[in-house]
Write an enzyme that holds these catalytic residues in place. Structure first.
Site, PDB file in Angstrom:
ATOM      1  CE1 TYR A 245      -5.201  -1.726   4.281  1.00 51.75           C
ATOM      2  CE2 TYR A 245      -3.917   0.279   3.952  1.00 51.75           C
ATOM      3  CZ  TYR A 245      -4.566  -0.825   3.429  1.00 51.75           C
ATOM      4  OH  TYR A 245      -4.579  -1.048   2.075  1.00 51.75           O
TER       5      TYR A 245
ATOM      6  CB  SER B  90      -0.861  -0.027   1.265  1.00 47.83           C
ATOM      7  OG  SER B  90      -1.437   1.234   1.525  1.00 47.83           O
TER       8      SER B  90
HETATM    9  P1  NAD Z   1     -11.878  -4.912  -1.318  1.00 43.15           P
HETATM   10  O1  NAD Z   1     -12.390  -4.611   0.038  1.00 43.15           O
HETATM   11  O2  NAD Z   1     -12.639  -4.480  -2.515  1.00 43.15           O
HETATM   12  O3  NAD Z   1     -11.553  -6.473  -1.461  1.00 43.15           O
HETATM   13  C1  NAD Z   1     -10.894  -7.169  -0.458  1.00 43.15           C
HETATM   14  C2  NAD Z   1     -10.863  -8.636  -0.780  1.00 43.15           C
HETATM   15  O4  NAD Z   1     -10.250  -9.316   0.321  1.00 43.15           O
HETATM   16  C3  NAD Z   1     -12.236  -9.243  -0.948  1.00 43.15           C
HETATM   17  O5  NAD Z   1     -12.188 -10.242  -1.946  1.00 43.15           O
HETATM   18  C4  NAD Z   1     -12.498  -9.891   0.402  1.00 43.15           C
HETATM   19  O6  NAD Z   1     -13.358 -11.008   0.317  1.00 43.15           O
HETATM   20  C5  NAD Z   1     -11.108 -10.322   0.780  1.00 43.15           C
HETATM   21  N1  NAD Z   1     -11.006 -10.485   2.222  1.00 43.15           N
HETATM   22  C6  NAD Z   1     -11.021  -9.518   3.164  1.00 43.15           C
HETATM   23  N2  NAD Z   1     -10.964 -10.059   4.382  1.00 43.15           N
HETATM   24  C7  NAD Z   1     -10.924 -11.410   4.211  1.00 43.15           C
HETATM   25  C8  NAD Z   1     -10.900 -12.502   5.096  1.00 43.15           C
HETATM   26  N3  NAD Z   1     -10.922 -12.353   6.399  1.00 43.15           N
HETATM   27  N4  NAD Z   1     -10.862 -13.736   4.571  1.00 43.15           N
HETATM   28  C9  NAD Z   1     -10.871 -13.931   3.232  1.00 43.15           C
HETATM   29  N5  NAD Z   1     -10.893 -12.917   2.347  1.00 43.15           N
HETATM   30  C10 NAD Z   1     -10.934 -11.676   2.837  1.00 43.15           C
HETATM   31  O7  NAD Z   1     -10.431  -4.269  -1.343  1.00 43.15           O
HETATM   32  P2  NAD Z   1      -9.402  -3.957  -2.511  1.00 43.15           P
HETATM   33  O8  NAD Z   1      -9.299  -2.500  -2.654  1.00 43.15           O
HETATM   34  O9  NAD Z   1      -9.669  -4.788  -3.705  1.00 43.15           O
HETATM   35  O10 NAD Z   1      -8.072  -4.412  -1.767  1.00 43.15           O
HETATM   36  C11 NAD Z   1      -7.311  -5.537  -2.121  1.00 43.15           C
HETATM   37  C12 NAD Z   1      -5.950  -5.388  -1.473  1.00 43.15           C
HETATM   38  O11 NAD Z   1      -5.321  -4.205  -1.947  1.00 43.15           O
HETATM   39  C13 NAD Z   1      -6.011  -5.255   0.043  1.00 43.15           C
HETATM   40  O12 NAD Z   1      -4.897  -5.914   0.610  1.00 43.15           O
HETATM   41  C14 NAD Z   1      -5.880  -3.766   0.239  1.00 43.15           C
HETATM   42  O13 NAD Z   1      -5.361  -3.434   1.500  1.00 43.15           O
HETATM   43  C15 NAD Z   1      -4.922  -3.409  -0.876  1.00 43.15           C
HETATM   44  N6  NAD Z   1      -4.910  -2.027  -1.276  1.00 43.15           N
HETATM   45  C16 NAD Z   1      -6.030  -1.406  -1.738  1.00 43.15           C
HETATM   46  C17 NAD Z   1      -5.947  -0.079  -2.123  1.00 43.15           C
HETATM   47  C18 NAD Z   1      -7.115   0.680  -2.655  1.00 43.15           C
HETATM   48  O14 NAD Z   1      -6.991   1.884  -2.839  1.00 43.15           O
HETATM   49  N7  NAD Z   1      -8.242   0.063  -2.908  1.00 43.15           N
HETATM   50  C19 NAD Z   1      -4.743   0.608  -2.031  1.00 43.15           C
HETATM   51  C20 NAD Z   1      -3.631  -0.051  -1.550  1.00 43.15           C
HETATM   52  C21 NAD Z   1      -3.733  -1.366  -1.180  1.00 43.15           C
END
Ligand code: NAD
Length: 253
Positions: A158, A145
């Site tokens: 986080y 991130s």
């Molecule tokens: P999202 O919330 O849309 O999706 C998260 C995914 O993780 C989902 O498929 C959910 O089912 C799964 N998940 C969460 N907790 C879980 C658990 N306990 N058991 C099994 N599966 C679980 O989020 P996203 O934006 O697609 O994020 C994906 C990754 O990218 C994450 O690690 C997030 O921290 C990281 N990220 C996102 C952003 C952003 O701006 N969206 C930026 C940097 C990093």
């Protein structure tokens, strides 16, 4: 030829958190590059399944709550049963909890650290044992991130977890390079998914964030496709322990 080294034909990739957002997008990209996909998530991965099958690849869904280590054996054994081997692990599942640090609860600390860092480590360890036994190396990509580099606000667990993910990516690369295992990270910038819904709905925060992104827009799941395919491919065989930002220029600012 150079483009052949990006192909993932015949590979099996586990993608955690494949039910939506960035995980779904990366599953699609890996499938378009030729990999069969094991999607792991708490909720249905129907969207990812459709995209992977539309790309002509197979999709196995494994329902799992990654807040504990219980599903790890099921994920590895389920993958081996269906596809016979594992080549790629993308540790994407992640959660975020927002609250002022002064009021932050132990549960919001533990849940985030468990999913985003503890399970990421032990799943990587289990899959790496499989890579070693298979004898052909493997690829691990950890989703970090901007808060692997920066402090952020109101997200203490986080920031701690994602800073840990970037450090751990380096450590695992150091230890496992000798087995032909590449461990790298991708640090997405501000991407339009469920994870950032609250930020995008806050008009002031939305304007502040957009005003600071040189590309002038939120990222999309498709924006990660090239990075994840590269890091999971033979083209990245000599890339080790590095976290690649895909952030529209956020960190350069
Ligand atoms: P999202 O919330 O849309 O999706 C998260 C995914 O993780 C989902 O498929 C959910 O089912 C799964 N998940 C969460 N907790 C879980 C658990 N306990 N058991 C099994 N599966 C679980 O989020 P996203 O934006 O697609 O994020 C994906 C990754 O990218 C994450 O690690 C997030 O921290 C990281 N990220 C996102 C952003 C952003 O701006 N969206 C930026 C940097 C990093």
């Amino acid at each position: 030829m150079i483009l052949d080294s990006f192909h993932l034909s015949g590979k099996t990739a586990i993608v955690t958190g494949a039910s939506t957002g960035l995980g779904e997008g990366m599953a699609e990209a890996l499938a378009q590059a030729g990999a069969d996909i094991v999607g792991v998530a708490r909720s249905s991965c129907d969207g990812a399944r459709k995209k992977v099958e539309a790309a002509g690849r197979k999709f196995l869904e494994i329902n799992a709550d990654l807040v504990s280590l219980e599903p790890i054996e099921r994920i590895v054994e389920g993958t081996k049963k269906e596809f016979g081997k594992i080549d790629i692990l993308v540790n994407n599942a992640g959660i975020i909890r927002r609250e002022d640090a002064i009021n932050f609860t132990e549960k919001d600390w533990d849940d985030v650290l468990n999913v985003n860092l503890k399970t990421l480590f032990f799943l990587s360890q289990r899959v790496a044992k499989e890579f070693v036994a298979q004898g052909n190396g493997g690829k691990i990509v950890n989703i970090a991130s901007m808060l692997s580099y920066q402090g952020g606000i109101r997200v203490p667990s986080y920031t701690s977890a994602k800073s840990g993910v970037m450090g751990l990516t380096r450590l695992l690369a150091n230890e496992w390079a000798k087995y032909g295992i590449n461990v790298n990270g991708i640090a997405p910038g501000y991407m339009a998914t469920n994870n950032t819904k609250a930020l995008r709905e806050d008009a002031q925060r939305n304007a502040e964030i957009l005003g600071r992104i040189p590309a002038g827009r939120w990222g999309t799941p498709e924006d990660l496709g090239g990075a994840v395919v590269f890091l999971c491919s033979r083209a990245a065989d000599y890339v080790q322990g590095y976290t690649l930002a895909v952030d529209g220029g956020w960190l350069a600012r």
